[in-house]
Design an enzyme around this catalytic site. Sequence first.
Site, PDB file in Angstrom:
ATOM      1  N   CYS A   1      24.307   2.931  25.430  1.00  0.00           N
ATOM      2  CA  CYS A   1      24.980   2.422  26.632  1.00  0.00           C
ATOM      3  C   CYS A   1      26.071   1.395  26.316  1.00  0.00           C
ATOM      4  CB  CYS A   1      23.967   1.816  27.593  1.00  0.00           C
ATOM      5  SG  CYS A   1      22.809   3.020  28.239  1.00  0.00           S
TER       6      CYS A   1
ATOM      7  N   HIS B   1      27.289  -3.604  32.455  1.00  0.00           N
ATOM      8  CA  HIS B   1      26.696  -2.269  32.410  1.00  0.00           C
ATOM      9  C   HIS B   1      25.757  -2.155  33.608  1.00  0.00           C
ATOM     10  CE1 HIS B   1      24.554   1.203  31.347  1.00  0.00           C
ATOM     11  NE2 HIS B   1      23.533   0.625  30.752  1.00  0.00           N
TER      12      HIS B   1
ATOM     13  N   ASN C   1      22.795   4.563  36.444  1.00  0.00           N
ATOM     14  CA  ASN C   1      23.187   4.139  35.096  1.00  0.00           C
ATOM     15  C   ASN C   1      23.877   5.325  34.416  1.00  0.00           C
ATOM     16  OD1 ASN C   1      23.251   3.576  32.347  1.00  0.00           O
ATOM     17  ND2 ASN C   1      21.255   2.565  32.319  1.00  0.00           N
TER      18      ASN C   1
END
Length: 325
Positions: free
Chosen positions: A111, A252, A282
Amino acid sequence: MIKILGTGSYLPEKIMTNHDLAKIVDTSDEWISKRTGIKERRIASDNEATSDLAVKASEKALEMAGLKPQDIELIIVGTSTADYSIPACAPIVQAKLGCGKIPAFDINSVCTSFSYAFMSAYSILSTGFYNNCLIVGADTYSRILNWKDRNTCVIFGDGAGAAVIKKDPSKKGILSYIFGADGKDADLIRIPVGGSKYPGQDPSIYKYDDLYFQMEGKKVYEFTINVIPDVAERLVKQANLTSNDVDWIVLHQANYRIIEAVAKKLELPLDKFIVNIDKVGNTSSGSIPIALDEAVRSGKIKEGNKVMAIGFGGGLSWGGFIVEW
Ligand code: UT7
């Protein structure tokens, strides 16, 4: 040092709501909304791979930048779900866009990939050898999720974002950066089978679940909540700013509770934070560039703004920077 000429993003058409998920696994809209802030996410169609998402986001970024694919000198794609194990995604994106035979490579820091890609692009442009770079963050986690595992399948969505940056001596560019990794906890986010350690050719030695994405959510949450608010505070100090000088913060989009914790640590109102987790979930590497693009296109982020971006995730890894837009 650099100017951000354009941004772009692409989300697949198909929307999957929390209610849709409740029909597949033992979960509820209430649980997902309360624990994560997510209401819905996008799912790529059967004929869309990560490079397709990346190309669509890149075309929009190029259009905003006023550049043609042939003008781009370098491409870096942040992804952990490239179309294939080999080759990398970036050369496929290069060919599909119609760029020249320019360098094109992937960065996989799960990520945190877009943050690492952005800093890598910035560093390469700083050498003076290249004038511009297309940076992409793209992932198609719907393809690697275990749709029987409610701990993970409710969290992720598919999407891509891109930015075109250009060398510009009149701009300050990156004002501060903090990057790190802690490999001792590498197994907290993983796909156990399919790599060189357990290639997976012998189905008798692995379980079905081991072919898919796994995350020890609670432990990752504890790491995030300990590390990320501190990274945010240090980024501000390193840039010789106060938190009030930062115009926008793009974290994020992993969990709305993490965004709240950073807001608290910096003593900032939540409206300084770009938040779209409710709509996209996400999106891993796509998370930061999609949020940045939405903020640029809605008129929030403007030239001269100081924007803090922080990515975190598998590795474990983290990476943040403050950039003058
Ligand atoms: O992108 C990379 C970085 N990722 C992150 O930063 C993610 C960090 N982690 C998180 O955001 C959170 O840990 C999660 C959202 C993944 C999970 O939230 P949590 O509050 O940590 O829940 P938990 O895993 O501790 O689970 C609490 C309970 C458990 O039940 P018991 O054992 O208390 O009976 C789970 O089985 O919730 C249960 N549960 C669910 N219930 C309904 C777990 N997933 C679900 C679900 N629906 N989808």
